[in-house]
Design a protein around this motif. Structure first.
Motif, mmCIF file in Angstrom:
data_model
loop_
_atom_site.group_PDB
_atom_site.id
_atom_site.type_symbol
_atom_site.label_atom_id
_atom_site.label_comp_id
_atom_site.label_asym_id
_atom_site.label_seq_id
_atom_site.Cartn_x
_atom_site.Cartn_y
_atom_site.Cartn_z
ATOM 1 N N ASN A 177 0.830 -1.195 0.000
ATOM 2 C CA ASN A 177 0.000 0.000 0.000
ATOM 3 C C ASN A 177 0.868 1.251 0.000
ATOM 4 N N ASP A 178 0.462 2.233 -0.776
ATOM 5 C CA ASP A 178 1.114 3.533 -0.875
ATOM 6 C C ASP A 178 0.194 4.518 -0.152
ATOM 7 N N ASP A 179 0.530 4.840 1.101
ATOM 8 C CA ASP A 179 -0.353 5.624 1.966
ATOM 9 C C ASP A 179 0.176 7.033 2.171
ATOM 10 N N THR A 180 -0.729 8.010 2.002
ATOM 11 C CA THR A 180 -0.446 9.403 2.327
ATOM 12 C C THR A 180 -1.331 9.784 3.502
ATOM 13 N N ILE A 181 -0.709 10.170 4.616
ATOM 14 C CA ILE A 181 -1.418 10.375 5.876
ATOM 15 C C ILE A 181 -1.321 11.844 6.263
ATOM 16 N N ALA A 182 -2.477 12.461 6.492
ATOM 17 C CA ALA A 182 -2.521 13.883 6.838
ATOM 18 C C ALA A 182 -1.871 14.129 8.204
ATOM 19 N N PRO A 183 -1.408 15.370 8.445
ATOM 20 C CA PRO A 183 -0.794 15.682 9.739
ATOM 21 C C PRO A 183 -1.754 15.428 10.902
ATOM 22 N N ARG A 184 -1.200 14.942 12.007
ATOM 23 C CA ARG A 184 -1.933 14.744 13.265
ATOM 24 C C ARG A 184 -3.103 13.776 13.134
ATOM 25 N N THR A 185 -2.944 12.805 12.245
ATOM 26 C CA THR A 185 -3.959 11.759 12.088
ATOM 27 C C THR A 185 -3.242 10.417 11.990
ATOM 28 N N GLY A 186 -4.005 9.335 11.809
ATOM 29 C CA GLY A 186 -3.374 8.038 11.636
ATOM 30 C C GLY A 186 -4.304 6.886 11.915
ATOM 31 N N PHE A 187 -3.724 5.704 11.988
ATOM 32 C CA PHE A 187 -4.483 4.469 12.190
ATOM 33 C C PHE A 187 -4.645 4.207 13.685
ATOM 34 N N PRO A 188 -5.878 4.213 14.214
ATOM 35 C CA PRO A 188 -6.080 3.923 15.632
ATOM 36 C C PRO A 188 -5.787 2.460 15.942
ATOM 37 N N PRO A 189 -5.739 2.074 17.215
ATOM 38 C CA PRO A 189 -5.386 0.702 17.572
ATOM 39 C C PRO A 189 -6.262 -0.335 16.874
ATOM 40 N N HIS A 190 -5.612 -1.358 16.325
ATOM 41 C CA HIS A 190 -6.308 -2.438 15.625
ATOM 42 C C HIS A 190 -5.415 -3.676 15.643
ATOM 43 N N PRO A 191 -5.986 -4.878 15.503
ATOM 44 C CA PRO A 191 -5.205 -6.105 15.648
ATOM 45 C C PRO A 191 -4.731 -6.696 14.317
ATOM 46 N N HIS A 192 -3.676 -7.504 14.411
ATOM 47 C CA HIS A 192 -3.185 -8.323 13.305
ATOM 48 C C HIS A 192 -2.684 -9.642 13.877
ATOM 49 N N SER A 193 -2.644 -10.657 13.026
ATOM 50 C CA SER A 193 -1.982 -11.912 13.381
ATOM 51 C C SER A 193 -1.431 -12.552 12.116
ATOM 52 N N ASP A 194 -0.391 -13.378 12.282
ATOM 53 C CA ASP A 194 0.191 -14.179 11.206
ATOM 54 C C ASP A 194 0.468 -13.367 9.941
ATOM 55 N N MET A 195 1.218 -12.289 10.086
ATOM 56 C CA MET A 195 1.634 -11.479 8.944
ATOM 57 C C MET A 195 2.906 -10.722 9.312
ATOM 58 N N GLU A 196 3.820 -10.628 8.338
ATOM 59 C CA GLU A 196 5.010 -9.798 8.488
ATOM 60 C C GLU A 196 4.714 -8.447 7.838
ATOM 61 N N ILE A 197 4.734 -7.383 8.627
ATOM 62 C CA ILE A 197 4.321 -6.063 8.149
ATOM 63 C C ILE A 197 5.521 -5.115 8.224
ATOM 64 N N ILE A 198 5.934 -4.649 7.061
ATOM 65 C CA ILE A 198 7.104 -3.775 6.951
ATOM 66 C C ILE A 198 6.613 -2.388 6.517
ATOM 67 N N THR A 199 7.045 -1.365 7.226
ATOM 68 C CA THR A 199 6.692 0.010 6.883
ATOM 69 C C THR A 199 7.946 0.761 6.465
ATOM 70 N N TYR A 200 7.934 1.258 5.239
ATOM 71 C CA TYR A 200 9.033 2.070 4.713
ATOM 72 C C TYR A 200 8.528 3.504 4.637
#
Length: 232
Positions: free
Chosen positions: A44-67
């Motif tokens: 995913n190519d995400d553009t996130i506005a200032p002072r916002t973001g993804f609130p708490p949420h769960p994941h399992s069985d995945m390798e998640i890399i953020t560049y």
């Protein structure tokens, strides 16, 4: 084989605070021809506005890399981890048996990230998180491993899968090679600039799905910053 996926052809949705583009089927975007590339499941190519973001949420069985391409992202999870990752640097979350996390842009500027999900090779392991800086000078003119599922990749961030995430910065006219192997799947996206692979131009934020290539050679048409996943 190189399958070019221009940025304008990507799926996605604009939520106001988040403008998301999907290289593969994700959320409400579904394309049966773009479900995965080997074990690579999400880019995913995400553009996130200032002072916002993804609130708490769960994941399992995945390798998640953020560049992080621009700005910074601040991570917090239910394991007690908290950290800020800035442009050009990488964080890795192995979701394992389960983790809940938030990812916020606490900056006064827009943040842009690549969010990459790779299927793990096994299940049942404890979740973990890590981040580290990768100064761009260390990647100048060649590929450097940022995250890896292989033990011999030095100080790369560990991931629990048969894959690597690598990056390079090239000046216009420079070339770099990556030893892929014909049985591997590579997915390459320029974070900035334009490159050429085997006569095919790949512009910033385009995707290139690559297979059946022993050694991948990339030439910069403009000053370029490149991220590549090498997956089983």
């Amino acid at each position: 084989m190189i399958d070019l996926r221009p940025f304008d052809s990507l799926g996605g949705a604009n939520h106001g605070w988040l403008d998301a583009k999907h290289h593969f089927s994700f959320a409400n975007y579904y394309d049966p021809k773009r479900m995965n590339w080997g074990s690579l499941r999400v880019w995913n190519d995400d553009t996130i506005a200032p002072r916002t973001g993804f609130p708490p949420h769960p994941h399992s069985d995945m390798e998640i890399i953020t560049y992080v391409r621009k700005g910074a992202i601040t991570h917090q999870d239910n394991l007690g981890n908290k950290g800020r990752t800035t442009a050009g640097d990488v964080q890795v979350m192995s979701a394992g048996t389960g983790i809940a996390h938030s990812e916020y842009n606490l900056e006064d500027e827009t943040t842009q990230i690549f969010q990459i999900w790779i299927l793990p090779t096994g299940r049942g392991k404890a979740p973990s998180w890590g981040t580290r800086p990768f100064p761009k000078g260390e990647r100048s003119g060649h590929f450097v491993t940022l995250a890896s599922g292989f033990e011999n990749d030095g100080d790369a961030l560990p991931i629990r899968t048969d894959a690597r995430v690598v990056g390079a910065t090239l000046k216009a006219g420079e070339s770099a090679e990556y030893p892929l192997g014909k049985d591997r799947h590579a997915y390459l996206v320029p974070a900035a600039g334009a490159i050429e692979i085997d006569g095919i131009r790949v512009n910033a934020r385009d995707g290139a799905a690559i297979s059946d290539v022993e050694t991948l050679r990339v030439t910069a048409l403009e000053d370029a910053e490149i991220v590549l996943v090498d997956a089983a």
